[in-house]
Design an enzyme around this catalytic site. Sequence first.
Site, mmCIF file in Angstrom:
data_model
loop_
_atom_site.group_PDB
_atom_site.id
_atom_site.type_symbol
_atom_site.label_atom_id
_atom_site.label_comp_id
_atom_site.label_asym_id
_atom_site.label_seq_id
_atom_site.Cartn_x
_atom_site.Cartn_y
_atom_site.Cartn_z
ATOM 1 N N HIS A 256 5.323 -4.928 -16.999
ATOM 2 C CA HIS A 256 5.143 -3.336 -17.139
ATOM 3 C C HIS A 256 5.222 -2.590 -17.076
ATOM 4 O O HIS A 256 4.989 -1.162 -17.847
ATOM 5 C CB HIS A 256 4.040 -3.010 -15.455
ATOM 6 C CG HIS A 256 4.274 -2.805 -14.806
ATOM 7 N ND1 HIS A 256 4.420 -2.773 -13.460
ATOM 8 C CD2 HIS A 256 4.591 -1.676 -14.541
ATOM 9 C CE1 HIS A 256 5.122 -2.744 -12.570
ATOM 10 N NE2 HIS A 256 5.214 -1.695 -12.724
ATOM 11 N N ASP B 15 3.645 -10.228 -14.531
ATOM 12 C CA ASP B 15 4.047 -9.175 -14.507
ATOM 13 C C ASP B 15 5.712 -8.996 -14.273
ATOM 14 O O ASP B 15 5.950 -8.392 -13.939
ATOM 15 C CB ASP B 15 3.580 -7.939 -13.974
ATOM 16 C CG ASP B 15 3.817 -6.494 -13.888
ATOM 17 O OD1 ASP B 15 4.165 -6.497 -14.601
ATOM 18 O OD2 ASP B 15 3.855 -5.769 -12.502
ATOM 19 N N SER C 11 9.490 -0.369 -9.332
ATOM 20 C CA SER C 11 9.085 -1.568 -10.006
ATOM 21 C C SER C 11 10.267 -2.384 -10.438
ATOM 22 O O SER C 11 11.303 -1.613 -10.932
ATOM 23 C CB SER C 11 8.112 -0.686 -10.986
ATOM 24 O OG SER C 11 6.720 -0.523 -10.166
#
Length: 293
Positions: A136, A168, A243
């Site tokens: 992402h 992801d 992330s």
Amino acid sequence: MAVQTGLGEPRGPWFVSPELDPDGRARREAEAAARDGAARRWRGRLLTAFAVIVLSTVSGATAGGWVASRGGAPGETAASAAPVPAELVTAAERTVPGVVSVLAGGAGTGGAGTGGGATGSGFAIDDQQHIITNDHILAKGGGGSVTVELPDGRRYTAEVVGREPSSDLAVLRVPPSAGLSPLPLAKPGTTRVGEPVLAVGSPLGLAGTVTAGIVSAVDRQVRLGQNRHTAVQTDASINPGNSGGPLVNARGEVVGVNTAIATIDGNGSIGIGFAIPIEQVQQTADTIIGKGG
């Protein structure tokens, strides 16, 4: 009623400059206001202090006698309370050198960038300089170039070896001259609820940040984007920019890839974060590297 939302933006609006207090005023102004308030309250505090001194004298003597009777000096217990576990310190020292900042599209070091840029984290997975990160991050970068910034500040344009949006995950590669140390991976099925873990990455652009917590749950069913995932849940502080970074155990082994946080009204970490389990990460990375070289 508070509304739960999913993954925050790579940089959240709740970040406050160190030069400002939480309501946005200059810190010097806040300190001046605090001094004015303190001057009005000193009389009441003075009376309270006398009472505390008397109480402390009595209770201190009692506590000191109890500690002495057990062969210790007063203060030893407090001084040694809650020491930082040595294994977590060692795990952090081993992990940070292998973690990088990922800048996708128009992102830069000072902000979210332009042109849909995004920032996140990643880590070396082998001695071929392959780097794991979240897909992402690249998606929010709009398909633009990807730059990897090392802990020592060096930057490299990264090759996108492959992406798998459904999990992801994405794999990047930097030149051998980067010299990144790969992080060891935990054995499948060994992650346990309650074990201490560290989340390492670049939350809000603060590279090399380490936060600690425990594994709150394993095999947690969550929806990330349009897909359902089985995730590792942790209370280690995870914020936008984490992330793609690793979640590691006390042995410094990667147990998952930090991917999402639960938020209430979009206000940042509330102690519920999710990581893609290492089993899924290893399988996906092997597939991508096998196809892309």
